[in-house]
Design a protein around this motif. Structure first.
Motif, PDB file in Angstrom:
ATOM      1  N   VAL A  46      -0.860  -1.656   0.573  1.00 39.16           N
ATOM      2  CA  VAL A  46      -2.274  -1.301   0.382  1.00 39.16           C
ATOM      3  C   VAL A  46      -3.048  -1.459   1.684  1.00 39.16           C
ATOM      4  N   VAL A  47      -2.877  -2.580   2.360  1.00 39.35           N
ATOM      5  CA  VAL A  47      -3.734  -2.903   3.497  1.00 39.35           C
ATOM      6  C   VAL A  47      -3.283  -2.265   4.806  1.00 39.35           C
ATOM      7  N   TYR A  48      -2.074  -1.726   4.852  1.00 35.30           N
ATOM      8  CA  TYR A  48      -1.535  -1.060   6.043  1.00 35.30           C
ATOM      9  C   TYR A  48      -1.021   0.333   5.657  1.00 35.30           C
ATOM     10  N   PRO A  49      -1.890   1.206   5.124  1.00 31.90           N
ATOM     11  CA  PRO A  49      -1.412   2.479   4.566  1.00 31.90           C
ATOM     12  C   PRO A  49      -0.852   3.444   5.596  1.00 31.90           C
ATOM     13  N   HIS A  50      -1.186   3.248   6.867  1.00 32.17           N
ATOM     14  CA  HIS A  50      -0.613   4.113   7.902  1.00 32.17           C
ATOM     15  C   HIS A  50       0.837   3.760   8.176  1.00 32.17           C
ATOM     16  N   MET A  51       1.253   2.551   7.806  1.00 34.52           N
ATOM     17  CA  MET A  51       2.600   2.071   8.067  1.00 34.52           C
ATOM     18  C   MET A  51       3.465   2.002   6.818  1.00 34.52           C
ATOM     19  N   ASN A  52       2.870   2.025   5.642  1.00 32.30           N
ATOM     20  CA  ASN A  52       3.627   1.629   4.477  1.00 32.30           C
ATOM     21  C   ASN A  52       3.036   2.167   3.192  1.00 32.30           C
ATOM     22  N   SER A  53       3.857   2.228   2.169  1.00 28.10           N
ATOM     23  CA  SER A  53       3.427   2.706   0.858  1.00 28.10           C
ATOM     24  C   SER A  53       4.505   2.347  -0.151  1.00 28.10           C
ATOM     25  N   ILE A  54       4.133   2.295  -1.432  1.00 32.71           N
ATOM     26  CA  ILE A  54       5.164   2.131  -2.459  1.00 32.71           C
ATOM     27  C   ILE A  54       5.926   3.439  -2.662  1.00 32.71           C
ATOM     28  N   GLY A  55       5.542   4.474  -1.950  1.00 31.38           N
ATOM     29  CA  GLY A  55       6.289   5.726  -1.956  1.00 31.38           C
ATOM     30  C   GLY A  55       7.319   5.801  -0.849  1.00 31.38           C
ATOM     31  N   GLY A  56       7.775   4.642  -0.339  1.00 33.18           N
ATOM     32  CA  GLY A  56       8.762   4.606   0.729  1.00 33.18           C
ATOM     33  C   GLY A  56      10.051   3.925   0.285  1.00 33.18           C
ATOM     34  N   ASP A  57      10.845   3.501   1.249  1.00 37.45           N
ATOM     35  CA  ASP A  57      12.118   2.823   1.013  1.00 37.45           C
ATOM     36  C   ASP A  57      12.031   1.368   1.473  1.00 37.45           C
ATOM     37  N   GLY A  58      13.020   0.568   1.077  1.00 38.78           N
ATOM     38  CA  GLY A  58      13.041  -0.829   1.487  1.00 38.78           C
ATOM     39  C   GLY A  58      14.444  -1.400   1.511  1.00 38.78           C
ATOM     40  N   PHE A  59      14.604  -2.482   2.273  1.00 46.88           N
ATOM     41  CA  PHE A  59      15.880  -3.203   2.357  1.00 46.88           C
ATOM     42  C   PHE A  59      15.594  -4.699   2.365  1.00 46.88           C
ATOM     43  N   TRP A  60      16.433  -5.442   1.650  1.00 49.62           N
ATOM     44  CA  TRP A  60      16.288  -6.888   1.509  1.00 49.62           C
ATOM     45  C   TRP A  60      17.539  -7.602   2.007  1.00 49.62           C
ATOM     46  N   LEU A  61      17.334  -8.735   2.662  1.00 51.96           N
ATOM     47  CA  LEU A  61      18.399  -9.669   3.007  1.00 51.96           C
ATOM     48  C   LEU A  61      17.942 -11.036   2.490  1.00 51.96           C
ATOM     49  N   ILE A  62      18.700 -11.592   1.566  1.00 50.71           N
ATOM     50  CA  ILE A  62      18.270 -12.766   0.807  1.00 50.71           C
ATOM     51  C   ILE A  62      19.343 -13.850   0.919  1.00 50.71           C
ATOM     52  N   SER A  63      18.908 -15.094   1.106  1.00 51.17           N
ATOM     53  CA  SER A  63      19.894 -16.179   1.122  1.00 51.17           C
ATOM     54  C   SER A  63      19.286 -17.454   0.565  1.00 51.17           C
ATOM     55  N   ARG A  64      20.164 -18.314   0.087  1.00 52.22           N
ATOM     56  CA  ARG A  64      19.748 -19.684  -0.225  1.00 52.22           C
ATOM     57  C   ARG A  64      20.872 -20.620   0.172  1.00 52.22           C
ATOM     58  N   PRO A  65      20.528 -21.866   0.425  1.00 46.06           N
ATOM     59  CA  PRO A  65      21.517 -22.802   0.976  1.00 46.06           C
ATOM     60  C   PRO A  65      22.783 -22.876   0.134  1.00 46.06           C
ATOM     61  N   GLY A  66      23.915 -22.879   0.828  1.00 47.84           N
ATOM     62  CA  GLY A  66      25.194 -23.051   0.161  1.00 47.84           C
ATOM     63  C   GLY A  66      25.796 -21.803  -0.429  1.00 47.84           C
ATOM     64  N   GLU A  67      25.120 -20.663  -0.281  1.00 46.28           N
ATOM     65  CA  GLU A  67      25.611 -19.412  -0.846  1.00 46.28           C
ATOM     66  C   GLU A  67      25.643 -18.327   0.224  1.00 46.28           C
ATOM     67  N   ALA A  68      26.507 -17.348   0.028  1.00 46.46           N
ATOM     68  CA  ALA A  68      26.574 -16.222   0.951  1.00 46.46           C
ATOM     69  C   ALA A  68      25.309 -15.368   0.829  1.00 46.46           C
TER      70      ALA A  68
END
Length: 528
Positions: A46-68
């Motif tokens: 919402v606040v950076y509409p020139h850079m971003n939108s929910i009409g785009g794509d995304g990628f996540w990298l997620i971790s927590r201790p002790g797990e891959a």
């Protein structure tokens, strides 16, 4: 000069302060890092509409201790009608307008998959809370930033006639000035609908019906079935082992392979001191070797013939590192591509970490805004070629090449670091600059982000393929680079948007968090 910020209960970094604060507030209310990131991701759209939108794509990298670490690919494919017949009469896919809106928007599907992982971890905050700040900003208005105003003015002529754009992102047909209040009431209604009906509504509910009808009416090849068939995927991240850390990134169709290769190659060069010729030259030459592999190999994995992890083995990295001349630049350029993106990072008090990136490709994406929902659609599909024999040849269901690549590092001493940037071709290069300054040469993380940067190739629509340097580099270092054969270009700005908007969060084994945000952006590191 900004200083590295520290906190005890978690930290969020985003390129706009309201997005960082949205995530921080979720942490304060007991939410985990994934929940905080969904809140930040919605707010930044919402606040950076020139850079971003929910009409785009995304990628996540997620971790927590002790797990891959775990990775989510939320890249939308080319739609069923996007084929050579649909684009008959065109040599290339148009970069703006309905014909540029030819891939499914995957980012909300990524939120869905991430929220499922969050619930595995005990996350319980309702979706209505996670989207509340974004809806509030959309309904009551945002203050237009300098970068939004500048890009709106620069791109006025190519966007003003695109269906839906001026009605939703201009005011009285003109780009809004800095500080002007821009309200996005239709987008606020859409966020409220997602909060009520659930994220799946974007693909298989009333929102899907509305967006598909709007895009078809505008002339896009996207149809309701394309949305219904989409789901984000959990994938195995790529990793490279350095001498004191394991670094993770996303597999193809992203350029995460290139980012990891640069670090693996530089690790083999034996550079002992930061910020001098050996540091910059080594990373630039490692970038060239990585980009040669990327441009030849990386595409939709279904079209690849080789496992990308083979390029990260000791054998291959040793071979490529031996090809780097410590005193002379490899002749350049090679093909390149622009892009516009946001990176956000978060680590919570339990050590759960998220490195996240969201994109609409070019600034303002395709420019097409669904009038009934206020959703701006990406133009990521223009990276496809209409040449049937091309490396990135257009085909229905094929996923486009992505410059996006969020990064995460685990150090042997127990530190965890999430980091990344926007900036197309510059993303792997900025990641390498920030990582090596901090991890190899001991610079505080904010200093590593703020220090002068370089970029080989182009970004933000730049057409030149020179080695661009911010003006703060010393004249002696610039002359050394030129003498080694680097085709350098000095940018006028000391802190140039061309270099992207980087950020990082580090969780130390003593429990403290450290973070930095890019002074080139409107962002902050917000500690909980």
């Amino acid at each position: 000069m900004r200083e590295t910020l520290r906190s005890r209960r978690g930290m969020v970094v985003a390129p706009h302060h309201l997005a960082a604060q949205a995530g921080r507030d979720v942490l304060r209310e007991g939410g985990n890092a994934i929940e905080a990131m969904i809140a930040s991701a919605a707010a930044i759209a919402v606040v950076y509409p020139h850079m971003n939108s929910i009409g785009g794509d995304g990628f996540w990298l997620i971790s927590r201790p002790g797990e891959a670490p775990r990775a989510i690919d939320a890249c939308g494919p080319a739609v069923a009608q996007a084929d050579s017949a649909f684009y008959a009469g065109h040599d290339t896919i148009p970069s703006r307008g309905p014909l540029a809106a030819l891939t499914v928007a995957g980012t909300v599907g990524g939120w869905t998959r991430a929220q499922a992982i969050s619930q595995e971890w005990g996350g319980r905050l309702p979706l209505s809370r996670l989207l509340a700040d974004a809806a509030e900003h959309a309904r009551h208005g945002i203050a237009v930033t300098r970068s939004q105003a500048a890009l709106g003015a620069a791109k006025h002529d190519e966007l003003v006639g695109v269906p839906g754009f001026a009605e939703h992102l201009f005011i009285d047909g003109r780009p809004p000035d800095v500080g002007t209040v821009l309200k996005q009431s239709r987008l606020a209604d859409t966020l409220d609908q997602l909060a009520r009906a659930g994220l799946d509504d974007f693909y298989r509910g009333a929102l899907a019906d509305a967006m598909a009808a709007d895009l078809e009416a505008a002339g896009s090849p996207l149809r309701r079935r394309d949305l219904a068939d989409f789901a984000a995927r959990e994938v195995a991240p790529l990793a490279v082992a350095l001498h004191d850390a394991d670094v993770y990134n996303l597999p193809p169709p992203t350029q995460g392979l290139a980012s990891l290769m640069i670090l693996g190659l530089f690790d083999r060069l034996g550079v002992a001191e930061g910020e001098g010729f050996a540091h910059l030259h080594g990373l630039i030459e490692a970038t060239k070797q990585a980009f040669l592999v990327r441009d030849r190999e990386v595409t939709d994995p279904a079209w690849m013939t080789r496992d990308p992890s083979t390029w990260l083995t000791d054998t291959h990295l040793d071979t490529l590192a031996a090809q780097i001349d410590p005193a002379q630049a490899l002749p350049w350029p090679q093909p390149d591509a622009p892009g516009d993106t946001v990176w956000l990072g978060c680590i919570d008090g339990d050590g759960c970490a998220v490195s996240f990136i969201q994109s609409i490709y070019w600034e303002f994406g395709s420019g097409v805004v669904s009038p009934s929902t206020g959703v701006l659609w990406q133009n990521r599909g223009i990276s496809f070629s209409l040449d049937a024999k091309g490396r990135q040849a257009l085909a229905p269901g094929r996923r486009p090449f992505h410059t996006l690549n969020p990064a995460l590092a685990r150090f042997a001493d127990g530190r965890t670091m999430v980091y990344g940037t926007m900036g197309g071709e510059g993303q792997p290069q900025t990641q390498a600059a920030v990582f090596t300054r901090y991890a190899r040469f001991g610079e505080p993380i904010q200093q590593a982000i703020s220090a002068p940067r370089w970029l080989l190739g182009r970004t933000w629509g730049e057409n030149s393929t020179t080695l661009k340097l911010e003006s703060r580099f010393s004249a002696d270092l610039v002359e050394q680079l030129r003498a080694a054969g680097h085709d350098t270009e000095i940018l006028a700005d000391a802190f140039s948007d061309t270099m992207g908007h980087a950020g990082a969060v580090i969780h130390r084994p003593d429990g403290w968090f450290e973070g930095g945000a890019d002074p080139r952006s409107d962002g902050i590191a917000a500690g909980a």
